[in-house]
Design a protein around this motif. Sequence first.
Motif, mmCIF file in Angstrom:
data_model
loop_
_atom_site.group_PDB
_atom_site.id
_atom_site.type_symbol
_atom_site.label_atom_id
_atom_site.label_comp_id
_atom_site.label_asym_id
_atom_site.label_seq_id
_atom_site.Cartn_x
_atom_site.Cartn_y
_atom_site.Cartn_z
ATOM 1 N N TRP A 96 0.859 -1.189 0.000
ATOM 2 C CA TRP A 96 0.000 0.000 0.000
ATOM 3 C C TRP A 96 0.891 1.234 0.000
ATOM 4 O O TRP A 96 2.040 1.195 0.442
ATOM 5 C CB TRP A 96 -0.945 0.027 1.202
ATOM 6 N N ALA A 97 0.355 2.331 -0.506
ATOM 7 C CA ALA A 97 1.098 3.589 -0.526
ATOM 8 C C ALA A 97 0.123 4.734 -0.724
ATOM 9 O O ALA A 97 -0.996 4.549 -1.231
ATOM 10 C CB ALA A 97 2.151 3.592 -1.633
ATOM 11 N N VAL A 98 0.562 5.928 -0.323
ATOM 12 C CA VAL A 98 -0.246 7.145 -0.458
ATOM 13 C C VAL A 98 0.549 8.164 -1.271
ATOM 14 O O VAL A 98 1.744 8.368 -1.031
ATOM 15 C CB VAL A 98 -0.594 7.727 0.928
ATOM 16 N N GLY A 99 -0.108 8.786 -2.241
ATOM 17 C CA GLY A 99 0.500 9.836 -3.059
ATOM 18 C C GLY A 99 -0.185 11.166 -2.818
ATOM 19 O O GLY A 99 -1.389 11.206 -2.512
ATOM 20 N N ILE A 100 0.571 12.250 -2.969
ATOM 21 C CA ILE A 100 0.075 13.594 -2.644
ATOM 22 C C ILE A 100 0.404 14.553 -3.786
ATOM 23 O O ILE A 100 1.504 14.510 -4.339
ATOM 24 C CB ILE A 100 0.729 14.105 -1.346
ATOM 25 N N VAL A 101 -0.532 15.430 -4.111
ATOM 26 C CA VAL A 101 -0.301 16.520 -5.063
ATOM 27 C C VAL A 101 -0.723 17.818 -4.386
ATOM 28 O O VAL A 101 -1.823 17.922 -3.838
ATOM 29 C CB VAL A 101 -1.073 16.306 -6.377
ATOM 30 N N THR A 102 0.155 18.798 -4.397
ATOM 31 C CA THR A 102 -0.022 20.032 -3.631
ATOM 32 C C THR A 102 -1.030 20.987 -4.281
ATOM 33 O O THR A 102 -1.339 20.869 -5.475
ATOM 34 C CB THR A 102 1.309 20.768 -3.499
ATOM 35 N N PRO A 103 -1.521 21.969 -3.504
ATOM 36 C CA PRO A 103 -2.416 22.971 -4.099
ATOM 37 C C PRO A 103 -1.772 23.719 -5.265
ATOM 38 O O PRO A 103 -2.463 24.040 -6.241
ATOM 39 C CB PRO A 103 -2.702 23.920 -2.927
ATOM 40 N N GLU A 104 -0.466 24.008 -5.170
ATOM 41 C CA GLU A 104 0.224 24.702 -6.269
ATOM 42 C C GLU A 104 0.188 23.869 -7.542
ATOM 43 O O GLU A 104 -0.041 24.385 -8.645
ATOM 44 C CB GLU A 104 1.675 24.997 -5.875
ATOM 45 N N GLU A 105 0.399 22.577 -7.400
ATOM 46 C CA GLU A 105 0.352 21.692 -8.571
ATOM 47 C C GLU A 105 -1.068 21.579 -9.108
ATOM 48 O O GLU A 105 -1.278 21.535 -10.327
ATOM 49 C CB GLU A 105 0.888 20.312 -8.193
#
Length: 211
Positions: free
Chosen positions: A68-77
């Motif tokens: 399992w893993a979690v990915g993140i994309v920022t508000p700027e992106e």
Amino acid sequence: MLEPHYYKDLIEAGCDEAGRGCLAGSVYAAAVILPADYNNPALNDSKKISPRKRYALREQIQEQALAWAVGIVTPEEIDKINILHASFLAMHRALDQLKIRPQAIIVDGNHFDPYRPLLEDGSRGEPLPFTTIIKGDGHYQSIAAASILAKTYRDDYMDALAKEYPYYDWESNKGYPTKKHREGIRQHGISPFHRKSYNLLGTGELSLDFK
């Protein structure tokens, strides 16, 4: 009871996101590979489960999943590439982190940007087969598991931000467009974590100054 797998003879990763409709904060996504014989009757769409049960299930998923893993994309992106592609990018980032390489992907929703697996030399392989499933988190266990991980990890993130920026009631709304959230924007302007490409006040105008 949810189905265990869509692709019966392949190593399958289920993906889902959390935070797509929020005015503030990163979008989170998770990817989960479950054992072939896995069966957890408690799994369901994270939105239909109480917070206490979600966190209990998170512990079970993390202990019992093959990967399992979690990915993140920022508000700027998000502001640069739009929330749809940001959601898929968060899924891709989660998939990149899996300790087992999937052979196929199932995704909650009706769209997905094809995923090319990250190879040992840093290049990308051929796109993996995938299937999009509307309300997939209510049909397949790996998508439901991904929805629970994405939701709980994003809630933790927004709870931490709420302590730093108390004006927006993030501990309750998690960044979604509630009346109290928008009233906070009107009174205090936006935070560095608001998505500037969004209709933050609900009127078509943006409040771009943070006080």
